[in-house]
Write an enzyme that holds these catalytic residues in place. Structure first.
Site, PDB file in Angstrom:
ATOM      1  N   HIS A 130      -1.048  -0.240  -9.793  1.00 20.55           N
ATOM      2  CA  HIS A 130      -1.657  -1.164  -8.819  1.00 20.55           C
ATOM      3  C   HIS A 130      -2.199  -2.434  -9.514  1.00 20.55           C
ATOM      4  O   HIS A 130      -3.403  -2.705  -9.493  1.00 20.55           O
ATOM      5  CB  HIS A 130      -2.786  -0.448  -8.043  1.00 20.55           C
ATOM      6  CG  HIS A 130      -3.062  -1.062  -6.699  1.00 20.55           C
ATOM      7  ND1 HIS A 130      -3.472  -0.333  -5.615  1.00 20.55           N
ATOM      8  CD2 HIS A 130      -2.986  -2.354  -6.267  1.00 20.55           C
ATOM      9  CE1 HIS A 130      -3.644  -1.132  -4.575  1.00 20.55           C
ATOM     10  NE2 HIS A 130      -3.348  -2.364  -4.954  1.00 20.55           N
TER      11      HIS A 130
ATOM     12  N   GLU B 261      -3.562   7.353  -4.310  1.00 21.98           N
ATOM     13  CA  GLU B 261      -3.960   6.816  -5.620  1.00 21.98           C
ATOM     14  C   GLU B 261      -5.269   7.422  -6.077  1.00 21.98           C
ATOM     15  O   GLU B 261      -6.141   7.641  -5.241  1.00 21.98           O
ATOM     16  CB  GLU B 261      -4.111   5.291  -5.517  1.00 21.98           C
ATOM     17  CG  GLU B 261      -2.798   4.596  -5.695  1.00 21.98           C
ATOM     18  CD  GLU B 261      -2.910   3.085  -5.520  1.00 21.98           C
ATOM     19  OE1 GLU B 261      -3.853   2.492  -6.054  1.00 21.98           O
ATOM     20  OE2 GLU B 261      -2.037   2.530  -4.862  1.00 21.98           O
TER      21      GLU B 261
ATOM     22  N   ARG C 253       0.850  -1.182   0.000  1.00 25.96           N
ATOM     23  CA  ARG C 253       0.000   0.000   0.000  1.00 25.96           C
ATOM     24  C   ARG C 253       0.892   1.240   0.000  1.00 25.96           C
ATOM     25  O   ARG C 253       1.904   1.283   0.733  1.00 25.96           O
ATOM     26  CB  ARG C 253      -0.909   0.042   1.228  1.00 25.96           C
ATOM     27  CG  ARG C 253      -2.095  -0.919   1.173  1.00 25.96           C
ATOM     28  CD  ARG C 253      -3.134  -0.516   0.118  1.00 25.96           C
ATOM     29  NE  ARG C 253      -4.270  -1.401   0.110  1.00 25.96           N
ATOM     30  CZ  ARG C 253      -4.402  -2.516  -0.628  1.00 25.96           C
ATOM     31  NH1 ARG C 253      -3.418  -2.867  -1.445  1.00 25.96           N
ATOM     32  NH2 ARG C 253      -5.491  -3.239  -0.567  1.00 25.96           N
TER      33      ARG C 253
HETATM   34  C1  GLV Z   1      -4.669  -5.435  -3.707  1.00 33.22           C
HETATM   35  O1  GLV Z   1      -4.014  -4.471  -3.497  1.00 33.22           O
HETATM   36  C2  GLV Z   1      -5.288  -6.200  -2.678  1.00 33.22           C
HETATM   37  O2  GLV Z   1      -5.257  -5.786  -1.511  1.00 33.22           O
HETATM   38  O3  GLV Z   1      -5.874  -7.248  -2.995  1.00 33.22           O
END
Ligand code: GLV
Length: 338
Positions: free
Chosen positions: A303, A285, A256
């Site tokens: 991501h 983001e 993250r």
């Molecule tokens: C992606 O970032 C997830 O948490 O699945």
């Protein structure tokens, strides 16, 4: 009694949608952009089940307007977008999608690690720009990967899957996990726990050494982040800690964005205090901090660490299953967070 009502905040893979439609009255926000908050508030009024994504902030205000809601199935392993305390106080079950994306995310972490170390994206741009005029022994020199030290920050399922792959590159593996040793389930456990650190107390089935965060940052040639985002890990890599990294070291973040202080990272890259970074996630983001994109020693992707066709379909199916468990079978979801 009619079928339970479920709201889905985005287009999802068809198999998962069909699973839900077979047993529930499903409404869907049919776009591939995040649902506006006011629309979500409207849609959630009557819903008993909510299938949402990591881009949907499900806070106490949203939950206040959802008097019938019984289950929130986040289609992600991370669940920092959901106010767990607010959900618990309303007896709403919250689930995530642990386990199924572990190997896919670990594969992608390695794609980033290798690409940043060997400057593949820079070299690709150079080639496409027609700049290649002939072989040069000093062109695009990067760093070796084999035999180097890999530091895994967050030694849960994904961290361990990344570490396991390092054996093939004869790397020394260090790890740090904020969770106390021996507190959590072994790696591979399907349960959705709060921490990345399932197994942090169990010795992994390959050589890896648990060290302090400071030691990990000082010693590692590659630092890869795999902790969940929570108050304890927000800005875990701040300016001061980034300074502990070697100037020859690389940072990879597929966890993250807010775990890293993005401004400090940009400055460290600019001043060559570290050799490079490969980022899949950002502090705010979908934006990223000005100046980051100008750094040639970065790889920046949107991501996508779990974005294989197979895994994204399985994640949505698991989220759908979690909703059916609560609303149709009156059971706990298999991957209950709280
Ligand atoms: C992606 O970032 C997830 O948490 O699945």
């Amino acid at each position: 009694m009619g079928k339970p009502r479920v709201f889905i905040t985005r287009r999802i893979p068809e198999t998962a949608l069909q699973k839900l439609q077979a047993h529930c009255r499903v409404r869907l926000y049919p776009k591939s952009t995040p649902i506006p908050r006011t629309r979500l508030q409207r849609e959630i009024l009557e819903a008993e089940g909510l299938l949402c994504l990591l881009t949907d902030p499900i806070d106490s205000k949203i939950l206040e307007g959802a008097p019938k809601l019984k289950v929130i199935a986040n289609c992600a392993v991370g669940f920092d977008n959901i106010d767990l305390a607010a959900a618990a106080s309303r007896h709403i079950a919250v689930s995530n999608t642990p386990g199924i994306l572990t190997e896919t995310t670990a594969d992608f972490t390695w794609a980033l690690l290798l690409a940043v170390a060997r400057r593949i994206v820079e070299a690709d741009r150079f080639m496409r720009a027609g700049k290649y005029r002939g072989w040069d022994p000093l062109m695009f020199l990067g760093s070796d990967v084999h035999g180097k030290t890999l530091g895994i920050l967050g030694f849960g399922r994904i961290g361990q899957a990344v570490a396991r792959r390092a054996q093939g590159f004869s790397m020394r593996v260090l790890y740090y996990d904020p969770a106390p040793a021996g507190t959590l389930a072994p790696s591979g456990s399907p349960a959705g726990t709060q921490s990345s650190a399932e197994g942090a107390g169990t010795p992994p089935p390959f050589p890896a050494q648990r060290v302090s965060l400071e030691e990990l940052l000082r010693e590692s040639d590659f630092v890869s982040i795999h902790t969940p985002l929570n108050p304890q890990t927000r800005h875990l890599l701040n300016r001061e800690r980034l300074r502990l990294m070697k100037p020859s070291a690389y940072l990879i973040n597929t966890a993250r964005g807010p775990i890293v202080e993005e401004k400090a990272l940009r400055d460290a890259l600019k001043r060559k205090e570290i050799a490079g970074a490969a980022l899949d996630v950002y502090e705010k983001e979908p934006r990223m901090i000005p100046g980051l994109a100008a750094r040639p020693n970065t790889i920046l992707v949107p991501h996508i660490a779990s974005a294989s066709r197979q895994t994204r379909a399985r994640m949505a199916e698991m989220a759908a299953e979690n909703i059916l468990a609560v609303l149709v079978r009156h059971e706990q979801p298999a991957s209950l967070v709280t």
